[in-house]
Scaffold this motif. Structure first.
Motif, short mmCIF file in Angstrom:
data_model
loop_
_atom_site.label_atom_id
_atom_site.label_comp_id
_atom_site.label_asym_id
_atom_site.label_seq_id
_atom_site.Cartn_x
_atom_site.Cartn_y
_atom_site.Cartn_z
N LYS A 13 -4.11 -114.14 27.02
CA LYS A 13 -3.17 -113.55 26.05
C LYS A 13 -3.91 -113.18 24.77
CE LYS A 13 -0.04 -116.31 24.64
NZ LYS A 13 1.06 -117.10 24.13
N GLY A 17 -4.59 -109.62 22.60
CA GLY A 17 -4.14 -109.42 21.21
C GLY A 17 -2.97 -110.29 20.80
N GLU A 18 -2.55 -111.20 21.68
CA GLU A 18 -1.39 -112.04 21.37
C GLU A 18 -1.83 -113.38 20.77
OE1 GLU A 18 2.30 -113.51 23.85
OE2 GLU A 18 1.45 -111.68 24.71
N ALA A 19 -1.19 -113.78 19.71
CA ALA A 19 -1.57 -115.04 19.07
C ALA A 19 -1.04 -116.24 19.84
CB ALA A 19 -0.99 -115.07 17.65
N THR A 21 0.93 -119.70 20.06
CA THR A 21 2.05 -120.29 19.32
C THR A 21 1.64 -121.66 18.79
OG1 THR A 21 2.89 -121.46 21.25
CG2 THR A 21 3.69 -119.20 20.90
N ASP A 266 -1.97 -112.40 15.48
CA ASP A 266 -0.90 -111.42 15.27
C ASP A 266 -0.81 -110.97 13.81
OD1 ASP A 266 -0.04 -113.87 14.42
OD2 ASP A 266 1.95 -113.75 15.34
#
Ligand code: SF4
Length: 348
Positions: A13, A17-19, A21, A266
């Motif tokens: 992920k 480009g997804e941070a 959580t 993000d």
């Protein structure tokens, strides 16, 4: 050997480009620092951050301009009123200018922090800010590092030349310090309202901190849209209550900073990410900011940290070069190639 499936998904992920959580960051910090999972996160953090910044790093400098036994009495600090060996002192203008010139003579210092105590003399501090703004080149931003401050006083600091403030609610704030966590947050809001950028860090990290405690602090960077963050270990300063409570090593710190990087992906503009104490393990794990220091320093008992714990500009450039960065960014966003010829040229 197979990588933990959930870690593999978080890393995939991140490359997309997804941070990560908050819950995922806590999960990542649950793996040992020498585990394949921790190495996979370090590799992802470093390669993603370097790709997004064109393999660029920044140098910040800090001058501790004055000190006195500090009423905030932080258990980890060499200036804490209950335990300090420091007497009140203040650098004179000539010394401050000399230190600014030392940092700025080659024009590649991104930002200069001017540090004082929790309680400080505003008039003196505004004078120092003006002095710094006059002497530092336009490519160097001036940042404050002061105690809790009102909106009105931050407006005056902005007018005197500051572009941002280093301020945070630290690990153990209110428990190992005499400060109110809410007042710390209010100060950050005051600075933002005054048009100043926020600079922060997860600090001071000790062996007892849990993944949950670290991750809670990491996510403040997004709340305040900070332009700079990082991970800083606690130093067991002699004479303080933490003197015999141990320190984490650079390797552990590098795992923490790598998770911090994944948490921030993000953000539209990735903050510059520091590691303190500076170490190659950190720069191979996503950190891209180094701090040179002179004057007094809360992690040091020497009056001038540049002769003790602090790094100078030449050493800072060399650490970044050895870590493989190919560019230095200046405070106005322009870049210089970071080569050995460049480093040696700065010393002539
Ligand atoms: S860390 Fe800062 S606020 Fe705390 S005692 Fe030291 S100088 Fe004062």
């Amino acid at each position: 050997m197979e990588l933990d499936k959930r870690v593999a998904e978080i890393v995939a992920k991140a490359y997309a480009g997804e941070a990560a959580t908050e819950e995922e960051c806590v999960y990542l910090l649950g793996f040992g620092e020498a585990s394949p999972e921790a190495f996979a996160v370090r590799a992802a953090a470093a390669s993603i951050v370097r790709a997004r910044t064109d393999n660029t790093a920044v140098i910040f400098g800090q001058i501790g301009v004055e000190c006195s036994p500090c009423t905030a009495d932080c258990d980890f600090c060499s200036f804490a009123a209950s335990t300090t060996g420091f007497e009140a002192m203040r650098l004179d203008d000539e010394t401050i200018v000399e230190k600014i010139d030392g940092f700025c003579k080659d024009g590649d210092l991104y930002g200069l922090w001017l540090m004082t105590m929790h309680e400080y003399d505003l008039e003196y501090y505004l004078h120092v800010l003006k002095l710094a703004r006059e002497h530092a080149p336009a490519e160097t931003n001036i940042y404050t590092n002061v105690g809790d401050t009102s909106y009105e006083d931050f407006c005056k600091m902005k007018e005197a030349g500051a572009s941002g403030v280093y301020h945070i609610c630290r690990l153990g704030e209110g428990e190992h310090t005499k400060l109110d966590p809410e007042a710390r947050f209010q100060t950050m809001e005051n600075a933002r309202r005054a048009g100043l950028a926020i600079l922060d860090a997860v600090e001071p990290i000790g062996p007892e901190h849990t993944p949950e405690q670290l991750v809670e602090k990491m996510f403040l960077t997004k709340r305040f849209h900070s332009i700079q963050t990082g991970s800083m270990k606690r130093i067991a300063v002699p004479g303080t209550p933490f003197a015999d409570k141990g320190e984490i090593n650079h390797f552990t710190l590098s795992q923490i900073v790598s998770v911090q990087c994944l948490a921030l992906l993000d953000m539209e503009t990735l903050p510059w990410i520091g590691i303190h104490e500076p170490c190659e393990a950190g720069y191979l794990s996503g950190a891209n900011l180094i701090s040179a220091e002179t004057g007094v320093n809360p992690r040091d008992t020497a009056e001038d940290t540049s002769a003790s714990r602090g790094l100078d500009m030449d050493a800072s450039r060399r650490v970044l070069f050895e870590a493989g960065f190919t560019h230095l960014c200046k405070g106005d966003g322009t870049k210089v190639p970071l080569t050995m010829e460049y480093i040696e040229g700065c010393n002539r």
